[in-house]
Design a protein around this motif. Structure first.
Motif, PDB file in Angstrom:
ATOM      1  N   ASP A  41      58.930  62.133  17.988  1.00 19.63           N
ATOM      2  CA  ASP A  41      58.910  60.723  18.372  1.00 19.63           C
ATOM      3  C   ASP A  41      60.262  60.085  18.011  1.00 19.63           C
ATOM      4  O   ASP A  41      61.281  60.765  17.986  1.00 19.63           O
ATOM      5  N   GLN A  42      60.290  58.817  17.690  1.00 19.26           N
ATOM      6  CA  GLN A  42      61.539  58.107  17.409  1.00 19.26           C
ATOM      7  C   GLN A  42      61.914  58.102  15.922  1.00 19.26           C
ATOM      8  O   GLN A  42      62.793  57.321  15.506  1.00 19.26           O
ATOM      9  N   THR A  43      61.291  58.953  15.133  1.00 14.74           N
ATOM     10  CA  THR A  43      61.556  58.969  13.690  1.00 14.74           C
ATOM     11  C   THR A  43      63.034  59.147  13.374  1.00 14.74           C
ATOM     12  O   THR A  43      63.611  58.404  12.563  1.00 14.74           O
ATOM     13  N   MET A  44      63.682  60.134  13.977  1.00 13.44           N
ATOM     14  CA  MET A  44      65.095  60.401  13.705  1.00 13.44           C
ATOM     15  C   MET A  44      65.977  59.216  14.095  1.00 13.44           C
ATOM     16  O   MET A  44      66.884  58.823  13.351  1.00 13.44           O
ATOM     17  N   THR A  45      65.716  58.644  15.248  1.00 13.58           N
ATOM     18  CA  THR A  45      66.507  57.507  15.724  1.00 13.58           C
ATOM     19  C   THR A  45      66.396  56.332  14.768  1.00 13.58           C
ATOM     20  O   THR A  45      67.393  55.668  14.443  1.00 13.58           O
ATOM     21  N   ILE A  46      65.182  56.074  14.299  1.00 14.13           N
ATOM     22  CA  ILE A  46      64.944  54.973  13.366  1.00 14.13           C
ATOM     23  C   ILE A  46      65.682  55.215  12.052  1.00 14.13           C
ATOM     24  O   ILE A  46      66.356  54.319  11.526  1.00 14.13           O
ATOM     25  N   ALA A  47      65.573  56.417  11.511  1.00 12.88           N
ATOM     26  CA  ALA A  47      66.210  56.738  10.227  1.00 12.88           C
ATOM     27  C   ALA A  47      67.721  56.553  10.300  1.00 12.88           C
ATOM     28  O   ALA A  47      68.329  55.961   9.395  1.00 12.88           O
ATOM     29  N   LEU A  48      68.329  57.033  11.365  1.00 12.69           N
ATOM     30  CA  LEU A  48      69.778  56.908  11.517  1.00 12.69           C
ATOM     31  C   LEU A  48      70.190  55.457  11.721  1.00 12.69           C
ATOM     32  O   LEU A  48      71.197  54.999  11.170  1.00 12.69           O
ATOM     33  N   ALA A  49      69.409  54.715  12.495  1.00 12.82           N
ATOM     34  CA  ALA A  49      69.715  53.311  12.744  1.00 12.82           C
ATOM     35  C   ALA A  49      69.631  52.479  11.469  1.00 12.82           C
ATOM     36  O   ALA A  49      70.349  51.475  11.324  1.00 12.82           O
ATOM     37  N   LYS A  50      68.758  52.887  10.547  1.00  7.30           N
ATOM     38  CA  LYS A  50      68.594  52.164   9.286  1.00  7.30           C
ATOM     39  C   LYS A  50      69.618  52.596   8.237  1.00  7.30           C
ATOM     40  O   LYS A  50      69.617  52.096   7.112  1.00  7.30           O
ATOM     41  N   GLY A  51      70.483  53.553   8.592  1.00  6.10           N
ATOM     42  CA  GLY A  51      71.551  53.955   7.685  1.00  6.10           C
ATOM     43  C   GLY A  51      71.195  55.047   6.694  1.00  6.10           C
ATOM     44  O   GLY A  51      71.959  55.315   5.756  1.00  6.10           O
ATOM     45  N   ALA A  52      70.066  55.701   6.883  1.00  4.11           N
ATOM     46  CA  ALA A  52      69.662  56.779   5.975  1.00  4.11           C
ATOM     47  C   ALA A  52      70.387  58.077   6.322  1.00  4.11           C
ATOM     48  O   ALA A  52      70.778  58.302   7.473  1.00  4.11           O
ATOM     49  N   GLU A  53      70.591  58.917   5.321  1.00  5.13           N
ATOM     50  CA  GLU A  53      71.043  60.277   5.578  1.00  5.13           C
ATOM     51  C   GLU A  53      69.839  61.066   6.079  1.00  5.13           C
ATOM     52  O   GLU A  53      68.729  60.900   5.552  1.00  5.13           O
ATOM     53  N   VAL A  54      70.019  61.924   7.060  1.00  5.52           N
ATOM     54  CA  VAL A  54      68.905  62.671   7.637  1.00  5.52           C
ATOM     55  C   VAL A  54      69.150  64.167   7.525  1.00  5.52           C
ATOM     56  O   VAL A  54      70.219  64.661   7.904  1.00  5.52           O
TER      57      VAL A  54
END
Length: 271
Positions: A41-54
């Protein structure tokens, strides 16, 4: 300010509903790492947009699982690490408290407590929920369970952290509120009950004594067949779950049924 010297590690898979609220509340921490298991789903996109390291984690069926893998492989900037799930939301009071208590050299870890929601309602009664998810990376790790041949869960769910030294308690609670529907809750606990049944049989065969008091009580009652009934009576009546209305009743029944599932699966696996 992102100046609290604690690394927060959030373990996820398909958490687009919960992750935004989780990450939005972590802005005061210096480092946030999201460890994903191939979300679609959009989990990766959300994490990156929020500035988290993934980081991407792909389990090979052996030790380590996700959280221990992160401890061993992530570039963790700080000694203190806080492990969260995507449906766990810190409060300002919680962040204030841990920013102070983690400076105390007498403690190597802390037990955190949760304010639980079920079917959208805050529950004030029933059994509480807590876990030792805040500890120094040099002093703790999640227990290793020999489950290469039977586990299908890629993250430590029931495994407890083994922490050297003194473990304190954080009084301020974290909010535990899953925005996914009841069908997800039921499916998740169906998977957990399979794991617990296999773990129970493994412990019985190995006579493993490295168990917490709560685990010893749970497995002892499971052995007698009384665990589902004892849990319901305790949660709904002794712990006043009935005061939480129909949601309190539903949760006590679902959890009681969860233990009934474990009990039934144990008998099935024996055969």
């Amino acid at each position: 300010m992102n100046n609290i010297p604690i690394t927060v590690i959030v373990s996820v898979k398909n958490e687009e509903l919960n992750l935004p609220s989780c990450l939005d509340k972590l802005v005061r921490f210096d480092q946030i790492i999201v460890v994903d298991s191939g979300s679609t789903d959009q989990t990766m996109t959300i994490a990156l947009a929020k500035g988290a390291e993934v980081l991407q984690f792909q389990w090979n069926g052996k030790f380590p699982k996700k959280r221990n893998w992160a401890l061993q492989n992530a570039i963790i900037k700080h000694e203190w690490v806080l492990f969260l799930d995507a449906d766990e939301f810190v409060t300002e009071a919680f962040v204030d408290e841990i920013s102070i208590k983690t400076k105390d050299p007498n403690f190597n870890g802390f037990t955190i407590q949760f304010e639980n929601y079920f079917m959208g309602k805050k529950l004030c009664y029933g059994y509480g929920f807590k876990k030792s998810a805040l500890f120094k990376k040099s002093k703790g790790a999640y227990e290793k369970i020999d489950e290469d041949l039977w586990s299908h869960l890629d993250m430590e769910v029931h495994e407890h952290p083994i922490i050297e030294g003194q473990v304190g308690v954080i009084k301020s609670k974290i909010i535990h509120k899953d925005f996914k529907d009841l069908e997800h809750y039921i499916a998740k606990h169906n998977a957990y009950s399979t794991w617990e049944a296999k773990r129970y049989l493994q412990l019985k065969e190995a006579k493993n004594s490295h168990l917490s008091l709560n685990q010893k009580i749970k497995y002892g009652l499971l052995n007698t067949g009384l665990l589902p009934a004892v849990y319901f009576v305790g949660a709904y009546f002794l712990k006043l779950g009935f005061l939480d209305g129909k949601e309190g009743f539903y949760l006590a029944r679902f959890k009681s049924h969860y233990f009934f599932q474990i009990q039934t699966k144990v008998n099935s696996l024996k055969k």
